[in-house]
Design a protein around this motif. Structure first.
Motif, PDB file in Angstrom:
ATOM      1  N   ALA A   9     -14.915 103.945 -34.928  1.00  0.00           N
ATOM      2  CA  ALA A   9     -13.591 104.575 -34.897  1.00  0.00           C
ATOM      3  C   ALA A   9     -13.568 105.867 -34.101  1.00  0.00           C
ATOM      4  CB  ALA A   9     -13.116 104.847 -36.328  1.00  0.00           C
ATOM      5  N   THR A  10     -14.736 106.415 -33.757  1.00  0.00           N
ATOM      6  CA  THR A  10     -14.761 107.682 -33.022  1.00  0.00           C
ATOM      7  C   THR A  10     -14.792 107.484 -31.515  1.00  0.00           C
ATOM      8  OG1 THR A  10     -17.173 107.761 -33.244  1.00  0.00           O
ATOM      9  CG2 THR A  10     -15.877 108.935 -34.905  1.00  0.00           C
ATOM     10  N   TYR A  12     -13.372 105.837 -27.758  1.00  0.00           N
ATOM     11  CA  TYR A  12     -12.050 105.837 -27.116  1.00  0.00           C
ATOM     12  C   TYR A  12     -11.189 104.688 -27.629  1.00  0.00           C
ATOM     13  CZ  TYR A  12      -8.461 105.630 -23.487  1.00  0.00           C
ATOM     14  OH  TYR A  12      -7.269 105.597 -22.835  1.00  0.00           O
ATOM     15  N   LYS A  15     -10.351 104.916 -31.473  1.00  0.00           N
ATOM     16  CA  LYS A  15      -9.249 105.829 -31.797  1.00  0.00           C
ATOM     17  C   LYS A  15      -7.893 105.171 -31.536  1.00  0.00           C
ATOM     18  CE  LYS A  15     -11.957 109.944 -30.632  1.00  0.00           C
ATOM     19  NZ  LYS A  15     -12.171 110.990 -29.606  1.00  0.00           N
ATOM     20  N   ALA A  18      -7.167 102.851 -34.372  1.00  0.00           N
ATOM     21  CA  ALA A  18      -6.734 103.624 -35.535  1.00  0.00           C
ATOM     22  C   ALA A  18      -5.304 104.134 -35.349  1.00  0.00           C
ATOM     23  CB  ALA A  18      -7.694 104.787 -35.778  1.00  0.00           C
ATOM     24  N   ASP A  19      -4.965 104.555 -34.136  1.00  0.00           N
ATOM     25  CA  ASP A  19      -3.600 105.008 -33.853  1.00  0.00           C
ATOM     26  C   ASP A  19      -2.589 103.883 -34.075  1.00  0.00           C
ATOM     27  OD1 ASP A  19      -4.383 107.571 -33.184  1.00  0.00           O
ATOM     28  OD2 ASP A  19      -4.512 107.161 -31.030  1.00  0.00           O
ATOM     29  N   GLU A  45     -17.300 113.919 -36.448  1.00  0.00           N
ATOM     30  CA  GLU A  45     -16.193 113.417 -35.622  1.00  0.00           C
ATOM     31  C   GLU A  45     -15.372 112.388 -36.388  1.00  0.00           C
ATOM     32  OE1 GLU A  45     -13.731 112.779 -32.238  1.00  0.00           O
ATOM     33  OE2 GLU A  45     -14.964 114.425 -32.980  1.00  0.00           O
ATOM     34  N   VAL A  49     -11.268 112.376 -36.959  1.00  0.00           N
ATOM     35  CA  VAL A  49     -10.410 111.256 -36.580  1.00  0.00           C
ATOM     36  C   VAL A  49      -9.660 110.708 -37.791  1.00  0.00           C
ATOM     37  CG1 VAL A  49     -10.409 108.892 -35.680  1.00  0.00           C
ATOM     38  CG2 VAL A  49     -11.829 110.634 -34.585  1.00  0.00           C
ATOM     39  N   ARG A  53      -5.364 111.004 -38.986  1.00  0.00           N
ATOM     40  CA  ARG A  53      -4.574 109.767 -39.075  1.00  0.00           C
ATOM     41  C   ARG A  53      -4.372 109.310 -40.518  1.00  0.00           C
ATOM     42  NH1 ARG A  53      -7.514 110.370 -34.714  1.00  0.00           N
ATOM     43  NH2 ARG A  53      -6.837 109.601 -32.673  1.00  0.00           N
ATOM     44  N   HIS A  57     -12.579 107.110 -44.955  1.00  0.00           N
ATOM     45  CA  HIS A  57     -13.675 106.953 -44.002  1.00  0.00           C
ATOM     46  C   HIS A  57     -15.017 107.120 -44.700  1.00  0.00           C
ATOM     47  CE1 HIS A  57     -13.260 111.313 -44.290  1.00  0.00           C
ATOM     48  NE2 HIS A  57     -14.520 111.385 -43.882  1.00  0.00           N
TER      49      HIS A  57
END
Length: 406
Positions: A9-10, A12, A15, A18-19, A45, A49, A53, A57
């Motif tokens: 999830a960390t 590019y 993320k 997750a968005d 990190e 993240v 959001r 985690h």
């Protein structure tokens, strides 16, 4: 509630996934049926993240097999977005099978895909789904192929499918991970399918013109968008083969080739890189390449993604090498499309009714399940394929049309 774990999830792409999950949760809660938990190696990190959001985690690595199995047991599906996939995919997929958890990834490397394909027998025995390559172009071409075969079967022309050519257009902005994948795919030869078997042809030997037109107004003016493409080692070749062999269509596996749009200068550079492919795998050269890659941005910015569209086209030929049908699909930014696609696959696999889906599956086996047209926005309140929102409906309508010849 169905539980989905996003590993990597960390990164590019992680993320962006997750968005997209946060957007669905907040904007269309009635259609969000899952609970997403974020994971990666980098604890600090990951917390940043996840907190931004509003997701749960926890951090863990993949070196301890027992630890990974314990981490996956509470989840219905795990999404692997952690590169390099040659290191993460085999470990996470095998642990998922032991944990009785379904596995989905966005792999783009052919070698990794073939390694995971070897897990098909175990996955079928345990009635678990493994979906490899649920990213942008491989999913798009896979769904287009599924749709094409259904259309050809309805027209009683499926037996004429003797050659399948898949092509994608260039995109102006690449992520650092995509560049790594492209470099790893550079070989002196290109993998193609001939008479149901993999064969290898020299880079530059297979080139052809493709029609990437999707706009009906353009076609009325007969100003078709044609461009030269070169054969390349794309995952689409492998997903197409598996889709054709897994459907009850009773046809011979056609020849399959995948292409990337390349203008003259890029084709020369591609052929030069292929000629130097052996040196690219030397440790010194790899370290230098990695150093240069580290200087690149992680991926396209939000503004750049607005102008980062891509078109996927497939052409079907008969035994006389005549094109009998073509389909083209214009998509927005491939990284955003990947986020939507992999979430759609994971959400569907997390449903109780999806227990009938098991084994090593291509994206279309899940996206097109149950048997509907995933490119038709009217079919689903939330389309199964990654194009959500009414702004793309006209584009999708033109993408469904076929241009038959003969």
């Amino acid at each position: 509630m169905n539980r989905i774990l996003l590993y990597g999830a960390t990164g590019y792409q992680g993320k962006l996934i997750a968005d997209e999950a946060a957007r669905r949760r907040d904007s269309i809660p009635a259609q969000w049926h899952g609970e997403l938990v974020l994971a990666s190696r980098d604890r600090a990190e990951l917390k940043r993240v996840a907190d931004s959001r509003r997701f749960e985690h926890f951090a863990f690595g993949l070196d301890d097999r027992d630890q990974v199995v314990r981490a996956l047991r509470p989840f219905d599906v795990v999404i692997n977005a952690a590169s390099p996939f040659a290191l993460t995919a085999p470990r996470l997929a095998r642990a998922a099978l032991d944990a009785k958890c379904r596995y989905v990834d966005i792999v783009g490397e052919m070698d990794v895909y073939r390694d995971l394909d070897d897990l098909n027998t175990i996955a079928r025995q345990r009635r678990l789904a493994l979906v490899c390559g649920a990213g942008c172009t491989a999913s798009a071409s896979d769904v287009l192929l599924d749709l094409a075969c259904k259309r050809l079967k309805a027209a009683d022309r499926l037996g004429d499918l003797r050659r399948l050519c898949i092509a994608v257009t260039q995109i102006p902005y690449l992520s650092r991970g995509s560049v790594r994948t492209m470099l790893s795919a550079v070989r002196e030869q290109v993998t193609v399918l001939r008479l149901g078997r993999y064969q290898h042809v020299p880079v530059g030997q297979l080139e052809r013109s493709f029609d990437f037109s999707v706009d009906t107004a353009v076609e009325r003016k007969q100003e078709r968008r044609r461009s030269i493409a070169s054969a390349a080692n794309l995952l689409d070749t492998l997903t197409a083969k598996n889709t054709l062999r897994s459907r009850p269509w009773e046809i011979l596996t056609p020849d399959i080739e995948s292409y990337i749009e390349m203008r003259h200068a890029l084709r020369l550079g591609y052929e030069f890189a292929a000629a130097s492919a052996v040196s690219l795998h030397l440790s010194v050269v790899r370290r230098l390449a990695e150093l240069q890659l580290s200087l690149l941005p992680e991926g396209p910015s939000p503004d750049e993604r607005l102008d980062n569209g891509q078109t996927v086209a497939i052409e079907v030929e008969d035994q006389h090498r005549s094109v009998i049908a073509r389909w083209a699909l214009a998509m927005p930014d491939p990284y955003e499309v990947t986020a939507r696609t992999v979430l759609d696959v994971a959400e569907r696999l997390a449903l109780p009714a999806a227990e009938e889906l098991f084994g090593f599956l291509t994206p279309s086996a899940v996206i097109c399940w149950p048997d509907r047209n995933p490119l038709d926005p009217a079919v689903h309140p939330k389309p199964a394929f990654p194009f959500t929102g009414s702004a793309l409906r006209d584009q999708l309508a033109s993408a469904r049309k076929e241009n038959a010849h003969g």
